[in-house]
Scaffold this motif. Structure first.
Motif, PDB file in Angstrom:
ATOM      1  N   VAL A 161     -21.638  25.479   1.157  1.00 23.69           N
ATOM      2  CA  VAL A 161     -21.911  24.566   2.266  1.00 23.69           C
ATOM      3  C   VAL A 161     -21.032  24.898   3.471  1.00 23.69           C
ATOM      4  O   VAL A 161     -19.869  25.282   3.319  1.00 23.69           O
ATOM      5  N   ILE A 162     -21.636  24.773   4.647  1.00 21.81           N
ATOM      6  CA  ILE A 162     -20.857  24.906   5.864  1.00 21.81           C
ATOM      7  C   ILE A 162     -20.937  23.596   6.641  1.00 21.81           C
ATOM      8  O   ILE A 162     -22.022  23.093   6.921  1.00 21.81           O
ATOM      9  N   GLY A 163     -19.764  23.031   6.909  1.00 21.06           N
ATOM     10  CA  GLY A 163     -19.691  21.803   7.700  1.00 21.06           C
ATOM     11  C   GLY A 163     -18.939  22.083   8.984  1.00 21.06           C
ATOM     12  O   GLY A 163     -18.722  23.244   9.356  1.00 21.06           O
ATOM     13  N   GLU A 164     -18.525  21.032   9.620  1.00 20.02           N
ATOM     14  CA  GLU A 164     -17.841  21.133  10.911  1.00 20.02           C
ATOM     15  C   GLU A 164     -16.611  22.049  10.816  1.00 20.02           C
ATOM     16  O   GLU A 164     -16.468  22.990  11.585  1.00 20.02           O
ATOM     17  N   ASN A 165     -15.765  21.773   9.821  1.00 18.77           N
ATOM     18  CA  ASN A 165     -14.507  22.519   9.675  1.00 18.77           C
ATOM     19  C   ASN A 165     -14.737  24.005   9.437  1.00 18.77           C
ATOM     20  O   ASN A 165     -14.117  24.866  10.045  1.00 18.77           O
ATOM     21  N   GLU A 166     -15.662  24.302   8.504  1.00 20.35           N
ATOM     22  CA  GLU A 166     -15.925  25.687   8.149  1.00 20.35           C
ATOM     23  C   GLU A 166     -16.507  26.458   9.327  1.00 20.35           C
ATOM     24  O   GLU A 166     -16.135  27.598   9.578  1.00 20.35           O
ATOM     25  N   LEU A 167     -17.424  25.796  10.026  1.00 19.17           N
ATOM     26  CA  LEU A 167     -18.095  26.462  11.135  1.00 19.17           C
ATOM     27  C   LEU A 167     -17.079  26.884  12.189  1.00 19.17           C
ATOM     28  O   LEU A 167     -17.111  27.993  12.716  1.00 19.17           O
ATOM     29  N   LYS A 168     -16.153  25.999  12.443  1.00 17.61           N
ATOM     30  CA  LYS A 168     -15.111  26.213  13.430  1.00 17.61           C
ATOM     31  C   LYS A 168     -14.270  27.452  13.082  1.00 17.61           C
ATOM     32  O   LYS A 168     -13.954  28.266  13.949  1.00 17.61           O
ATOM     33  N   ASP A 169     -13.973  27.626  11.751  1.00 24.45           N
ATOM     34  CA  ASP A 169     -13.100  28.723  11.319  1.00 24.45           C
ATOM     35  C   ASP A 169     -13.870  29.927  10.788  1.00 24.45           C
ATOM     36  O   ASP A 169     -13.268  30.809  10.168  1.00 24.45           O
ATOM     37  N   LYS A 182     -15.840  30.005   8.207  1.00 25.28           N
ATOM     38  CA  LYS A 182     -15.630  30.022   6.754  1.00 25.28           C
ATOM     39  C   LYS A 182     -16.787  29.347   6.029  1.00 25.28           C
ATOM     40  O   LYS A 182     -17.691  28.780   6.661  1.00 25.28           O
ATOM     41  N   ILE A 183     -16.777  29.440   4.737  1.00 22.03           N
ATOM     42  CA  ILE A 183     -17.811  28.787   3.929  1.00 22.03           C
ATOM     43  C   ILE A 183     -17.162  28.193   2.683  1.00 22.03           C
ATOM     44  O   ILE A 183     -16.289  28.797   2.061  1.00 22.03           O
TER      45      ILE A 183
END
Length: 405
Positions: free
Chosen positions: A374-382, A384-385
RNA sequence: GUGAGAUUAGCUCAGCUGGUUAGAGCACUGGUUUGUGGUGCCGGGGGUCGCGGGUUCGAAUCCCGUAUCUCACCCCA
């Protein structure tokens, strides 16, 4: 709503998984016995079945999907598999070539019957045909092959055996049986009167009690066998004993198709209702000749796939592959790209609707995925996944480049 | 081809002798205050009661026909 025709079913989802598992398992066993796949047409000239299966049989007499094609040819959908394989064997001149030829096949067969459990109008068989081996060792080998297939699938059965005799002893026996029936014609049931004319041996199979009592007095095929049939049958029993294959001798076991001779066998299950035969077969040493080939000994069997589908013990299903989901619409593009890349190596299911992490985990669980990515707000920003192993309940957050590896 | 039984939500079924907007469990779907599944709680969608006639003020319910499924016979794998 347009429905499928009577007795013709779709095979999908879990049923198809079982179906495919059966084909895979049975094919593997057949290959280990030295058999090769053969594919023959579903549509054949009607004469092929009239000459092989026999016009006296119900299959040819009243159950064929028969019609004239646009060229005026009398054709029909195959009601069984052996005839087509023998036709192919002769047409490809393998009878002239000599040697041993072993084939297996699977596919749909068609019989216009009244459907019930385990009996469909379009049904599927897995079968094997062996050409060029007269030795009864081949008979034993085929029986062991079926046993191996059923063992691999966890299917219980009873094996019933008989010898139908050959051209030396069978015609004589048939004559003496008809004589007996003529003497007692007033005592036998109507079905047997009909059988007396069409296929007298079949009376032995009659379920009418009065008939069965009468037939105790009838001449026995088993004791009328000629020397070669008798000794072959004895050898077969010895071979099966030596290989720990349990059997019952059923002197009333008769095959419904005219081409069988000598060894006849049937695998029966008590768990699936009235249509209890899950595999049946036997020797047909004369059939190649009947179909204009050079005399060639042959033996085969067929398994009714639908009949044993529910008996198959499937291996436990493990979590497999990836589920991809985005928590926000902004991450959707990234997640689809990452999922698409993963498809080169794994089964991937991508959820196109952004939703909460909990909803994604539920979704991943439902499709039985091993990993939920899953990619959420935090992951998208960095860049990451977040990946969770649903089986081990372990999770980690990786960079997208690292994830691709 | 013969005889018997069944057909109500995606699935399994309830709905008594005809009476107002046809129910349950499971499944599906959403939420459960800030990002954690398979196992809590609350909500939601979904049914021309197989189809076609008939009887009746009124039919899921009674009658007739028909289709399909199931069971037995027949036959076969």
């Amino acid at each position: 709503m347009i429905r499928s025709l009577r007795g013709m079913n779709d095979i999908l989802s879990e049923d198809y998984e079982r179906f495919e598992y059966f084909i895979k398992t049975a094919s593997e066993v057949a290959r280990r016995y030295g058999f090769h796949y053969i594919e023959t047409p579903l549509l054949e000239e009607t004469a092929l079945f009239k000459r092989s299966v026999g016009e006296s049989s119900d299959i040819v007499g009243k159950e064929m999907y028969q019609f004239n094609d646009k060229g005026g040819n009398d054709v029909c959908l195959r009601p069984e598999g052996t005839a087509g394989v023998v036709r192919a064997f002769v047409q490809n001149k393998l009878d002239r070539k000599g040697g041993i030829h072993r084939f297996f096949y699977h596919g749909p067969m068609f019989r216009y019957e009244r459907p019930q459990k385990g009996r469909l109008r379009e049904f599927h068989q897995f079968g094997v045909e062996s050409f060029g081996v007269a030795s009864v060792y081949e008979d034993a080998s085929l029986i062991m092959m079926i046993s191996d297939i059923f063992k691999a699938l966890g299917i219980g059965y009873t094996l019933q055996l008989n010898s139908l005799g050959d051209q030396n002893c069978m015609p004589q026996y048939r004559e003496s049986l008809v004589e007996f029936l003529d003497l007692h014609v007033s005592e036998i049931c109507n079905d047997c009167k009909r059988r007396k004319e069409t296929n007298p041996i079949r009376v032995l199979d009659c379920k009418n009690e009065a008939c069965q009592n009468l037939y105790k007095e009838a001449p026995k095929l088993f004791t009328s066998l000629c020397e070669s049939c008798k000794s072959d049958f004895d050898t077969l029993l010895k071979l099966l004993d030596a290989n720990a294959i349990a059997y019952e001798i059923d002197t009333h076991l008769v095959r419904g198709l005219d081409y069988y001779s000598k060894t006849a066998f049937e695998f029966v299950s008590t768990e699936i209702g009235a249509q209890s035969a899950i595999a049946g077969g036997g020797r047909y040493d004369r059939l190649v000749e009947f179909l204009d080939g050079k005399e060639t000994p042959a033996i085969g069997f067929a398994i009714g796939i639908e009949r044993l589908l529910e008996l198959i013990v499937m291996p436990q299903k493990e979590r497999e592959g990836y589920y991809f989901g985005a928590m926000d619409a902004e991450a959707l593009e990234t997640i689809i790209k990452a999922g698409q890349a993963k498809r080169s190596t794994d089964t991937v299911i991508i959820e196109y609707t952004p939703k909460s992490l909990k909803a994604h985990l539920k979704g991943a669980d439902r499709v039985n995925a091993r990993y939920c990515a899953v990619i959420g707000e935090n992951e998208l920003k960095d860049a990451k996944i977040w990946v969770k192993d649903l089986q081990e309940s372990k999770e980690e957050t990786l960079s997208l480049t690292q994830f691709k590896k």
